[in-house]
Design an enzyme around this catalytic site. Structure first.
Site, PDB file in Angstrom:
ATOM      1  N   HIS A 366       0.546  -0.706  -0.095  1.00 22.02           N
ATOM      2  CA  HIS A 366      -0.170  -0.214  -0.172  1.00 22.02           C
ATOM      3  C   HIS A 366       0.979   1.034  -0.119  1.00 22.02           C
ATOM      4  O   HIS A 366      -0.063   2.024   0.010  1.00 22.02           O
ATOM      5  CB  HIS A 366      -0.969   0.314   1.423  1.00 22.02           C
ATOM      6  CG  HIS A 366      -2.143   0.843   1.435  1.00 22.02           C
ATOM      7  ND1 HIS A 366      -2.444   1.702   0.181  1.00 22.02           N
ATOM      8  CD2 HIS A 366      -3.456   0.204   1.454  1.00 22.02           C
ATOM      9  CE1 HIS A 366      -3.879   1.918   0.273  1.00 22.02           C
ATOM     10  NE2 HIS A 366      -4.224   1.294   0.771  1.00 22.02           N
ATOM     11  N   TYR A 481     -13.973   5.673  10.504  1.00 22.29           N
ATOM     12  CA  TYR A 481     -12.900   5.801   8.826  1.00 22.29           C
ATOM     13  C   TYR A 481     -13.368   5.375   7.401  1.00 22.29           C
ATOM     14  O   TYR A 481     -13.728   4.111   7.796  1.00 22.29           O
ATOM     15  CB  TYR A 481     -11.983   5.272   9.052  1.00 22.29           C
ATOM     16  CG  TYR A 481     -10.735   5.498   8.728  1.00 22.29           C
ATOM     17  CD1 TYR A 481      -9.470   7.029   8.489  1.00 22.29           C
ATOM     18  CD2 TYR A 481     -10.433   5.341   6.940  1.00 22.29           C
ATOM     19  CE1 TYR A 481      -8.557   6.268   8.125  1.00 22.29           C
ATOM     20  CE2 TYR A 481      -9.852   5.068   5.872  1.00 22.29           C
ATOM     21  CZ  TYR A 481      -8.600   6.606   6.337  1.00 22.29           C
ATOM     22  OH  TYR A 481      -7.322   6.571   5.588  1.00 22.29           O
ATOM     23  N   SER A 483     -12.806   5.193   3.819  1.00 20.99           N
ATOM     24  CA  SER A 483     -11.804   6.339   3.123  1.00 20.99           C
ATOM     25  C   SER A 483     -11.906   6.839   1.244  1.00 20.99           C
ATOM     26  O   SER A 483     -13.257   6.407   1.301  1.00 20.99           O
ATOM     27  CB  SER A 483     -10.551   4.983   2.175  1.00 20.99           C
ATOM     28  OG  SER A 483      -9.568   5.276   1.273  1.00 20.99           O
TER      29      SER A 483
END
Length: 655
Positions: A366, A481, A483
């Protein structure tokens, strides 16, 4: 969140699959130069300090009791009136000196490479591909060769700048057209992005694409580095823990013929040596400092050439032995996401995994980039292999070279220190994966069509379900969270969208309240408010107007200038909101069977979700005994039943 769900048109590509001529070498020949929009992409904005603080407080409000919120607000007010403006000026000054990139790019990249935790589960995500509807094309050898051919065609188109630019089409009927391509291609690059906006089309940054091929993350103590090689002609192929170098390009850099590649992969699949006693790939599951020291020793004892062969490979191809159970895909998803680590090299930019029954997926490292580039690659190779495959079931393998010259076993010299390191890595990895639970939720009572008919955002419905499920399970609200890509900006990465809002909190409390229950109309009004706020937060995040990356940049500015951390960053509430119990991400693509990733904190959930035409789906990961994933998924189904009842204008069933 990434909603680049279109399949780029094949109108400018070949018709019938043919391995003859120059057309075989390239997947696309775009009319608009691939990097045409890059010079005119807007720069990622640095939000106003006051707006960031306002958004930060709004995200903290549903998470804190009144007294804690007052303390957090006091810290924010002090920040605005003291150190904040100075840090903002320093951040803007540095940004103005680096107009070729974004203010978040360097510190965000640095954050990834400095983290010492293992890559699998913690960072590397998984995209699992839908099967070919034709069973004979799911043969492992046939599907592998087709996927590799299309991957190489994608790579060569990318390197020759012949790929279509990545564009988000808000209104495809208006912009995904020949007229759009003709007009924008004739427009000077320095204004072309703004012309695209007139068509409601949004060109996306393509700077990350260079990280796809020929790249590896090299472990080093303290901070890793990315190695890239654009001259390599081979793949790293893993089978039964053994590593092979397989040539896939000829000496002129051309893709070998399909029958040639078929023969080479057949050679690997027919290699009947038993599973490796010392599978070196397991070392890539280790703590990065531990792996760095072992790798250095590997190099010291005479393995420099073997490591260079691994590092320089175009990508990693993992040939696995498992088969998927369509009624219970979780074991295969687990295997593709992290497995036992023996048939992986998690450091490669990406690994294409193909199992015995043709189940395929991509596991990617990533640090070099986000989902935009990987999803584009994933979609392109899937579409080509199901629409125009180069390898038909009756194609006979035929390689003019001796197999041992073009398919080479990569052999390493090992000593007791390396063998001990392999055993330790296996023990560490096994301990982690044994504690990791994975559950899958499929709910058919709500889908895209229903949401569209009800005029409500599907993503807001899914996120509301996560909030309600956690509230059902724990009677509280936690940092969440989601993204969101900022690829509409030059060198944009991601922004955090915060789906836990005062509106979602009010809805969850109302729907669970036993006394003085809200009416169906009141609940629906609350849900509509949730959707409206969610939509605005998503828009803000995509436009670089979230607060997370800005605060991260300000904090990094203080540290890099040796300025004492302001009280806003020392506040326990700041640590708490960045301890993301619910970490969520969605990818929308007709190529996608499932996506998954691990929890980002030990007591959290990792939720990879998608909204399909017929159902809502989520892959949920968690560590035992810190969280109960099975119970959460049961609560999630109950939450969507409640939401479905509201959409159908009825009260939730009595609990």
């Amino acid at each position: 969140m990434l909603r680049v769900s279109r399949f780029p048109s094949l109108a400018f590509q070949r018709g019938k699959a043919s391995a003859a001529g120059d057309d075989y070498q390239y997947l696309q020949r775009t009319r608009i130069p691939m990097l045409h929009f890059q010079p005119s992409l807007p720069r990622l904005p640095i939000p106003a300090l006051e707006k960031t603080c306002e958004r930060y407080l709004a995200a903290q409000k549903p998470l804190l009791i009144d007294e804690a919120f007052r303390k957090t607000k006091d810290n924010v007010d002090r920040f605005i009136s003291s150190t904040g403006p100075k840090l903002q000026d320093l951040l803007k000054k540095k940004d103005s000196q680096n107009k070729h990139t974004s203010y978040i790019s360097e510190p965000w990249f640095d954050m990834y490479l400095r983290d010492r935790v293992p890559l699998p589960i913690n960072y590397n995500p998984l995209l699992m591909m839908n099967h070919d509807v034709r069973p004979e094309y799911n043969d492992q050898l046939i599907r592998t060769t087709n996927l590799v051919v299309s991957s190489l065609r994608f790579m060569k188109s990318l390197r020759a700048h012949l790929l279509e630019p990545e564009i988000f089409h808000l209104n495809p009927a208006k912009s995904d057209t020949n007229t759009f391509r003709q007009v924008t291609a004739l427009t000077p690059s320095f204004v072309s992005t703004y012309v695209a906006y007139a068509f409601k089309a949004f060109p996306l940054d393509m700077s990350q694409y260079q990280g796809l091929f020929g790249a590896t993350r090299i472990p080093e103590t303290g901070k890793d580095r990315i190695y890239r090689n654009e001259k390599s002609r081979h793949l790293l192929v893993l089978r039964n823990g053994h590593m092979y170098s397989v040539d896939v390009l000829d000496e002129a850099g051309n893709i070998e013929k399909p029958e040639t590649l078929l023969a080479r992969f057949k050679y690997v699949l027919n290699d009947n040596r038993p599973p490796s006693d010392n599978p070196l790939g397991i070392l890539t599951t280790e703590n990065r400092d531990v792996w760095a020291k072992v790798r250095y020793h590997l190099s010291e004892i005479g393995n420099e050439k073997a490591l260079r062969t691994v590092d320089s490979a175009l990508f990693c191809l993992c040939l696995d032995n498992g088969t998927i159970d369509t009624e219970n895909p979780l074991p295969m998803i687990r295997d593709f996401l992290f497995g036992d680590g023996t048939n992986r090299w998690f450091d490669k930019s990406f690994s294409l995994i193909v199992s015995k029954d043709g189940t395929a997926g991509v596991n990617f490292e990533h640090s070099w980039g986000d989902g935009v580039a990987v999803l584009r690659y994933f979609q392109e190779i899937y579409k080509e292999t199901i629409k125009n495959p180069f390898v038909e079931p009756n194609l006979q393998p035929n390689d003019a070279n001796r197999s041992e010259d073009v398919v080479r076993l990569i052999e390493f010299k090992l000593d007791d220190k390396i063998r001990d390191g392999i055993i330790a890595a296996q023990n560490h990895h096994n301990a982690i994966i044994d504690a990791l639970d994975m559950n899958y939720m499929k709910y058919e009572g709500i889908n895209k069509s229903i949401c569209k008919k009800q005029k409500i955002s599907p993503d807001s419905v899914m996120q509301l379900g996560f909030q309600l499920a956690f509230y059902k399970q724990h009677s509280k609200f936690v940092a969440t969270y989601e993204s969101c890509s900022t690829a509409a900006f030059r060198h944009g990465r991601t922004e955090t969208m915060r789906p836990c809002t005062t509106a979602t909190k009010e809805f969850c409390e109302a729907i669970e309240r036993k006394q003085n229950p809200s009416s169906p109309a009141e609940l629906r009004s609350m849900m509509d408010k949730c959707s409206t706020i969610h939509g605005q937060l998503t828009k803000d995040a995509a436009m670089g107007q979230g607060f997370d990356r800005h605060l991260f940049g300000l904090r990094h500015t203080a540290q890099s200038n040796e300025i004492p951390l302001p009280c806003i960053f020392e506040d326990p509430a700041y640590a708490a909101i960045n301890h993301n119990i619910l970490s969520t991400s969605t990818l929308s693509s007709p190529a996608l069977l499932a996506g998954g990733f691990g929890p980002v904190v030990r007591d959290g959930y990792g939720i990879g979700y998608n909204i399909q035409e017929g159902f809502l789906g989520s892959v949920v990961t968690n560590y035992k005994p810190n969280r109960n994933g099975r119970e959460f998924v049961d609560c999630l189904k109950s939450a969507y039943e409640d939401i479905s009842n509201v959409l159908n204008n009825s009260r939730p069933s009595a609990k």
